[in-house]
Design a protein around this motif. Structure first.
Motif, short mmCIF file in Angstrom:
data_model
loop_
_atom_site.label_atom_id
_atom_site.label_comp_id
_atom_site.label_asym_id
_atom_site.label_seq_id
_atom_site.Cartn_x
_atom_site.Cartn_y
_atom_site.Cartn_z
N ILE A 92 0.85 -1.19 0.00
CA ILE A 92 0.00 0.00 0.00
C ILE A 92 0.89 1.24 0.00
CG2 ILE A 92 -1.82 1.24 1.25
CD1 ILE A 92 -2.42 -1.60 2.53
N TYR A 117 -9.46 -3.38 7.95
CA TYR A 117 -9.60 -4.44 6.95
C TYR A 117 -8.65 -5.60 7.25
CZ TYR A 117 -9.97 -6.92 2.53
OH TYR A 117 -10.16 -7.90 1.59
N LEU A 118 -7.45 -5.30 7.73
CA LEU A 118 -6.51 -6.36 8.10
C LEU A 118 -7.12 -7.26 9.17
CD1 LEU A 118 -3.77 -7.76 7.90
CD2 LEU A 118 -2.89 -6.09 9.54
N GLU A 132 -12.24 -4.08 -1.44
CA GLU A 132 -12.79 -4.17 -0.08
C GLU A 132 -12.06 -3.21 0.86
OE1 GLU A 132 -15.47 -5.81 1.25
OE2 GLU A 132 -15.90 -6.13 -0.88
N PHE A 133 -10.74 -3.09 0.70
CA PHE A 133 -9.96 -2.17 1.51
C PHE A 133 -10.48 -0.75 1.33
CE2 PHE A 133 -6.24 0.79 1.05
CZ PHE A 133 -6.10 1.08 2.39
N ARG A 134 -10.71 -0.34 0.08
CA ARG A 134 -11.18 1.02 -0.22
C ARG A 134 -12.56 1.29 0.41
NH1 ARG A 134 -7.54 4.32 -0.54
NH2 ARG A 134 -5.76 3.37 -1.47
N TRP A 165 -6.22 -10.36 -0.05
CA TRP A 165 -6.42 -8.94 0.22
C TRP A 165 -7.08 -8.36 -1.02
CZ3 TRP A 165 -5.18 -5.77 4.42
CH2 TRP A 165 -5.31 -4.40 4.19
N HIS A 223 -13.44 0.51 3.25
CA HIS A 223 -13.21 0.84 4.67
C HIS A 223 -12.69 2.27 4.87
CE1 HIS A 223 -13.56 -3.49 5.12
NE2 HIS A 223 -13.67 -3.30 6.42
N GLU A 242 -7.12 6.28 5.71
CA GLU A 242 -6.53 5.13 5.02
C GLU A 242 -5.78 4.24 6.00
OE1 GLU A 242 -5.73 6.72 0.52
OE2 GLU A 242 -4.30 7.33 2.07
N ASP A 272 -8.18 -4.94 -2.83
CA ASP A 272 -8.06 -3.49 -2.79
C ASP A 272 -9.44 -2.83 -2.81
OD1 ASP A 272 -5.29 -3.26 -2.57
OD2 ASP A 272 -5.02 -3.43 -4.74
N ALA A 277 -8.29 2.31 7.83
CA ALA A 277 -8.84 1.26 6.96
C ALA A 277 -7.88 0.08 6.81
CB ALA A 277 -9.18 1.85 5.59
N VAL A 278 -6.58 0.35 6.76
CA VAL A 278 -5.59 -0.74 6.68
C VAL A 278 -5.77 -1.67 7.87
CG1 VAL A 278 -3.13 -1.30 6.89
CG2 VAL A 278 -3.85 0.50 5.33
#
Length: 157
Positions: free
Chosen positions: A88, A107-108, A140-142, A136, A144, A100, A138, A103-104
């Motif tokens: 990232i 989501y982690l 789904e990460f976004r 992982w 969050h 962000e 991206d 969110a890392v």
């Protein structure tokens, strides 16, 4: 009071949000990266012989799975994306948006919880084709990333 930075925020928020897992936060000042490494464990009750990614067989009683997410400065960092669950980028000395970073970690935690469950399912599956790996997304990460546009800077050292 010291100014909040990427490393201070991650250290505090990881401890708060993911206290039940073994985590290691490593700041590599030379390579300008922040690595969040973690381990998942599961009991191999049937002592199945398992092959790791390198083809090494093991029949250990406790299976240990390690992976990591890394934050990189695209201008300075050199990493092999194949070595990480996710790579990232952040914006150099400007840092990274707090939303962000949050969110890392959020989501982690989901990825780790799903991974722990999947690891247990994998050990219960006695088929030869069974494979365990974390994913992982991206996208789904976004999902969050919400709110705060405040940047947390790269720390001074």
């Amino acid at each position: 009071m010291a100014k909040e930075t990427i490393i201070s925020y991650l250290d505090a928020y990881l401890g708060k949000k993911i206290p039940d897992y073994e985590l290691n936060l490593d700041w590599d000042t030379r390579n300008r990266t922040f690595e969040i490494a973690f381990r998942l464990y599961a009991e191999n009750k049937q002592q199945l012989e398992l092959d790791d990614v390198d083809g090494v067989a093991s029949e250990e009683e406790v299976i240990e799975f390690e992976d990591a997410v890394i934050l990189v400065d695209p201008e300075k960092s050199k990493v092999d994306p194949e070595d990480y669950l996710a790579v990232i980028p952040y914006e150099g000395k400007k840092g990274m948006k707090k939303a962000e970073l949050k969110a890392v970690v959020d989501y982690l935690r989901e990825v780790m919880e799903d991974g722990q469950s999947d690891l247990l399912d994998f050990l219960a599956d006695d088929s030869e084709e069974a494979v365990f790996e974390l994913t992982w997304s991206d996208e789904e990460f976004r999902k969050h990333v919400k709110g705060d546009d405040v940047y947390l800077p790269y720390p001074n050292y």
